[in-house]
Design a protein around this motif. Structure first.
Motif, mmCIF file in Angstrom:
data_model
loop_
_atom_site.group_PDB
_atom_site.id
_atom_site.type_symbol
_atom_site.label_atom_id
_atom_site.label_comp_id
_atom_site.label_asym_id
_atom_site.label_seq_id
_atom_site.Cartn_x
_atom_site.Cartn_y
_atom_site.Cartn_z
ATOM 1 N N LYS A 645 0.860 -1.190 0.000
ATOM 2 C CA LYS A 645 0.000 0.000 0.000
ATOM 3 C C LYS A 645 0.893 1.234 0.000
ATOM 4 N N ALA A 646 1.082 1.797 -1.187
ATOM 5 C CA ALA A 646 1.990 2.929 -1.361
ATOM 6 C C ALA A 646 1.202 4.205 -1.622
ATOM 7 N N VAL A 647 1.661 5.308 -1.024
ATOM 8 C CA VAL A 647 1.063 6.632 -1.201
ATOM 9 C C VAL A 647 2.118 7.543 -1.821
ATOM 10 N N VAL A 648 1.761 8.244 -2.922
ATOM 11 C CA VAL A 648 2.700 9.162 -3.561
ATOM 12 C C VAL A 648 2.502 10.554 -2.991
ATOM 13 N N SER A 649 3.621 11.225 -2.694
ATOM 14 C CA SER A 649 3.575 12.579 -2.130
ATOM 15 C C SER A 649 4.502 13.469 -2.936
ATOM 16 N N SER A 650 3.979 14.617 -3.429
ATOM 17 C CA SER A 650 4.800 15.496 -4.266
ATOM 18 C C SER A 650 4.253 16.913 -4.249
ATOM 19 N N GLY A 651 5.135 17.852 -4.545
ATOM 20 C CA GLY A 651 4.724 19.245 -4.684
ATOM 21 C C GLY A 651 4.510 19.652 -6.122
ATOM 22 N N TYR A 652 4.734 18.743 -7.075
ATOM 23 C CA TYR A 652 4.542 19.019 -8.498
ATOM 24 C C TYR A 652 3.153 18.564 -8.912
ATOM 25 N N CYS A 653 2.236 19.500 -9.025
ATOM 26 C CA CYS A 653 0.850 19.130 -9.306
ATOM 27 C C CYS A 653 0.620 18.743 -10.755
ATOM 28 N N ASP A 654 1.623 18.961 -11.635
ATOM 29 C CA ASP A 654 1.406 18.669 -13.045
ATOM 30 C C ASP A 654 1.886 17.281 -13.443
ATOM 31 N N ASP A 655 2.448 16.515 -12.501
ATOM 32 C CA ASP A 655 2.933 15.178 -12.837
ATOM 33 C C ASP A 655 1.748 14.250 -13.065
ATOM 34 N N PRO A 656 1.750 13.465 -14.155
ATOM 35 C CA PRO A 656 0.610 12.569 -14.443
ATOM 36 C C PRO A 656 0.391 11.515 -13.370
ATOM 37 N N PHE A 666 0.241 3.169 -7.150
ATOM 38 C CA PHE A 666 -0.027 3.792 -5.853
ATOM 39 C C PHE A 666 -1.502 3.653 -5.495
ATOM 40 N N LYS A 667 -1.790 3.725 -4.192
ATOM 41 C CA LYS A 667 -3.162 3.630 -3.711
ATOM 42 C C LYS A 667 -3.812 4.994 -3.503
ATOM 43 N N ALA A 668 -3.000 6.024 -3.243
ATOM 44 C CA ALA A 668 -3.560 7.345 -2.957
ATOM 45 C C ALA A 668 -2.491 8.410 -3.181
ATOM 46 N N GLU A 685 -7.993 6.235 4.632
ATOM 47 C CA GLU A 685 -8.611 5.754 3.400
ATOM 48 C C GLU A 685 -7.841 4.574 2.823
ATOM 49 N N VAL A 686 -6.507 4.644 2.851
ATOM 50 C CA VAL A 686 -5.698 3.573 2.281
ATOM 51 C C VAL A 686 -5.850 2.289 3.095
ATOM 52 N N LEU A 687 -5.800 2.414 4.408
ATOM 53 C CA LEU A 687 -5.879 1.226 5.258
ATOM 54 C C LEU A 687 -7.253 0.558 5.192
ATOM 55 N N LYS A 688 -8.303 1.379 4.964
ATOM 56 C CA LYS A 688 -9.645 0.809 4.862
ATOM 57 C C LYS A 688 -9.975 0.334 3.447
ATOM 58 N N GLY A 689 -9.039 0.581 2.527
ATOM 59 C CA GLY A 689 -9.232 0.093 1.152
ATOM 60 C C GLY A 689 -10.178 0.934 0.364
#
Length: 689
Positions: A645-656, A666-668, A685-689
């Motif tokens: 269960k991987a979550v992506v975190s970034s400050g670049y809002c234009d990345d697809p 990624f899950k979220a 949300e991720v842990l509850k699926g």
């Protein structure tokens, strides 16, 4: 008679003679010379060595509409203002000084003479010749001025020139008509056996006109083969007339433009349409831009008989267009930079101000907490401005989820009107409206529209926010909302500019409306405005709507803090962000570890697996300087554990990846910057699926 006798005496050789016969002339020889001059059909006059007129013949008096009494002894060519004004005085002076012969054409309007008062005047164009007369010792004694009236000739030449110019200007207009007429004559000759002299005459006229045209002209048959190319087209392509026959100007195309231009020509000609295209020609080492236009002409049976086309060199036009665009871009960047600096300075003033106030109240925890909360609002405003700028500059795709539109409208509108002297009235639909949207971006739209309405009513007023459902032209369900004010309104001349960056008639405006436009378009919607000067403005946003049952989980505003438990791995190349995330996770009830890049994250996950356990969630930064980022790392983690269960975190809002995280494993998504409440909500949300 006395004046005439004195003149003849002077011509006979006195010390001040201005004209002299030879010594011991035959009887009556000077009288003979005088008679010849007077009866000559060529207008002429004679001056003394100083330029003063001493003799004028009858042809000259008739030409210039003057009398001897008016000019002899009075007129001096060296003092003639007409000669001086038209720049011929230096030529005349060299005649009297050096004995040179002068010839020039002059427009002579005797009504403008300043040295004479004439009873009658004339205006003529003269071919003037002036030559010096010397005595036996070689001294210049006189000058003879001959005139040729070329008025009629010059007027005829000017008329001819005007006619030629008019003919040239009509070449392009007439080319197509004459081409069609010529083609029609060809078919008519074949069908009715018309006289061959008429066909040749028509063709000669066409070629004569085309030969003088300033643009390239060509003609092709019904198979597209070039059958005619004028000299200008040969010059543009660098190809001879023989080389242009058949394949036409395609051989001159730049290699990079050849395929696309040929494809477009085949598509258009196959449909029988008008061909219009801009492309490049390559002539040796020179490249030029041209605009090509070809229009079909039809046979009597309605089929295409061929094409007639023109080719124009637009290299200079494109250069000018590029320079104008560069100037406009520089002006826009200057305005944009100034606006950003203004907004960020205001935000920094808020943050620094409240931090300093919090430090000064260190002995009062409640005061510190209150001022830090106010400072946090400044940080949130800075985040909003950053997101607006990224959305405007880089066009980031929204990270969508099901959103309760009515709940979002209430929360965002009330936040946008805080501290103002306006009131928000809500006329929201009784029906639950659900849209698939990026909650943060859509909140920005509402927030910015409310701020815009507030600024339009500096004396206070009411903002009306309404919502409802509608249908698109295709019958698709749509959700709409509008923000209306009762302010000054927007003049019609400015309405097309309101979405330009930092354009406003109000002080302090920024990227607000530009961001609104960009965000709505990215959501597949539309934004429109209606305004009546002096009565107010209404912005209406329309978005694709979801059916209620298709969106069981709906977000309607910022989530409350949700705690949990489990082991979490944080990967980020910024040490301060890692430490901050670990502390926030601990306060939310999680056990957290952190690593600096994707390689370390994969190693840590592998080591945890070897112990027979796994991390509940892995939070990974998308971009890592000089190392493996989240996009590559999640592939390796999925290879180790397909259930990760991987979550992506970034400050670049234009990345697809942010817009479609599940497609990348990624899950979220956890956009930066984030607070503890947002972190807790995403993990839950991720842990509850």
């Amino acid at each position: 008679m006395e004046d005439r006798d004195q003149e003849q005496a002077g011509l006979a050789g006195s010390d001040n003679a201005t004209w002299s016969c030879k010594e011991k002339p035959p009887a009556g020889s000077c009288s003979l010379l005088d008679s010849i001059i007077d009866q000559s059909p060529n207008p002429m006059w004679i001056s003394d060595r100083n330029g003063t007129l001493i003799r004028i013949n009858r042809a000259c008096t008739r030409l210039l509409n003057i009398t001897e009494a008016e000019v002899v002894g009075t007129y001096n060519i060296l003092e003639d203002n007409i000669v001086r004004a038209q720049g011929f005085l230096p030529l005349v002076e060299r005649v009297f000084r050096d004995g040179e012969t002068a010839r020039f054409e002059i427009v002579y309007d005797s009504s403008t003479l300043k040295t004479l008062k004439l009873a009658q005047t004339s205006r003529v164009i003269l071919d003037v010749t002036i030559f010096a007369i010397r005595d036996t010792q070689g001294t210049i004694t006189n000058a003879v001025i001959q005139h040729i009236d070329i008025t009629s000739r010059r007027e005829s030449e000017e008329k001819l020139q005007r006619a030629n110019q008019e003919l040239e200007s009509r070449v392009l207009e007439r080319t197509r008509e004459l081409t069609l007429a010529n083609q029609a004559l060809r078919h008519e000759v074949a069908e009715r056996a018309l006289a061959e002299a008429e066909l040749r005459l028509s063709e000669q006229r066409f070629r004569t006109l085309c030969a003088a045209a300033p643009i390239g002209i060509y003609m092709s048959d019904d198979q597209g083969r070039c059958v005619y190319a004028n000299p200008r087209l040969q010059e543009l392509t660098g190809l001879s007339a023989g080389q242009l026959m058949g394949s036409g100007w395609s051989a001159a195309l730049h290699p990079e433009d050849r395929e696309s231009t040929t494809q477009k020509w085949l598509e258009i000609s196959g449909q029988g349409g008008t061909f219009q295209h801009e492309c490049r020609f390559q002539r040796g080492g020179t490249t030029i831009w041209v605009r090509a236009l070809a229009q079909p002409f039809r046979a009597k049976d309605g089929g295409i008989a061929g094409y007639v086309g023109v080719v124009e060199d637009i290299t200079e036009q494109l250069h000018v267009r590029e320079e104008i665009l560069k100037t406009q871009k520089l002006e826009s960047l200057g305005v944009l930079a100034g606006g950003i600096a203004h907004d960020f300075n205001n935000i920094l003033s808020i943050i620094l101000g409240y931090i300093s106030l919090a430090r000064s109240a260190a002995q009062d925890p409640e005061q510190v907490l209150s001022r830090l909360k106010d400072g946090e609002k400044g940080v949130l405003r800075a985040r909003d401005l950053t997101q607006q700028l990224l959305t405007f500059a880089r066009g980031g795709d929204p990270v969508k989820r099901a959103v309760d539109l009515n709940a979002l409208l209430r929360e965002a509108a009330q936040f946008g009107s805080l501290g103002s002297n306006v009131r928000c009235d809500f006329e929201l639909s009784n029906e639950r409206l659900v849209v698939s949207a990026d909650e943060g971006q859509l909140s920005q739209v509402v927030h910015n529209l409310v701020i815009n309405a507030t600024q339009a009513m500096p004396g206070g007023g009411v903002i009306t926010i309404s919502s409802g459902r509608s249908r698109s032209r295709d019958g698709e369900s749509q959700a709409r909302f509008s923000v209306s004010d009762t302010g000054t309104g927007i003049p019609e001349s400015l309405r097309a500019k309101v979405f330009d960056p930092y354009f406003s008639t109000k002080q302090g405006s920024g990227l607000g409306l530009t961001s609104c436009y960009s965000i709505v378009k990215k959501h597949g919607g539309s934004i429109e405005l209606e305004s009546v000067p002096g009565q107010g403005t209404t912005f209406t946003v329309t978005l694709p709507a979801q059916l209620r049952q298709s969106a069981p989980e709906v977000s309607g505003g910022p989530a409350s803090e949700i705690k949990g438990e489990g082991d979490v791995l944080v990967m980020d190349d910024d040490r301060l962000i890692r430490e901050l995330a670990v502390e926030m996770l601990a306060e939310l009830g999680y056990r957290a570890e952190s690593v600096a890049d994707g390689t370390q994250a994969v190693t840590a996950y592998f080591n945890r697996q070897r112990t027979g356990s796994r991390y509940a969630v892995v939070i990974m930064d998308l971009t890592v300087r000089g190392g493996m980022g989240g996009r590559e790392a999640v592939k390796a983690l999925l290879a180790l554990d397909p259930q990760v269960k991987a979550v992506v975190s970034s400050g670049y809002c234009d990345d697809p990846v942010l817009a479609n995280c599940r497609a990348y494993g990624f899950k979220a998504v956890l956009p930066k910057p984030y607070n503890r409440q947002e972190l807790g909500r995403v993990l839950d949300e991720v842990l509850k699926g």
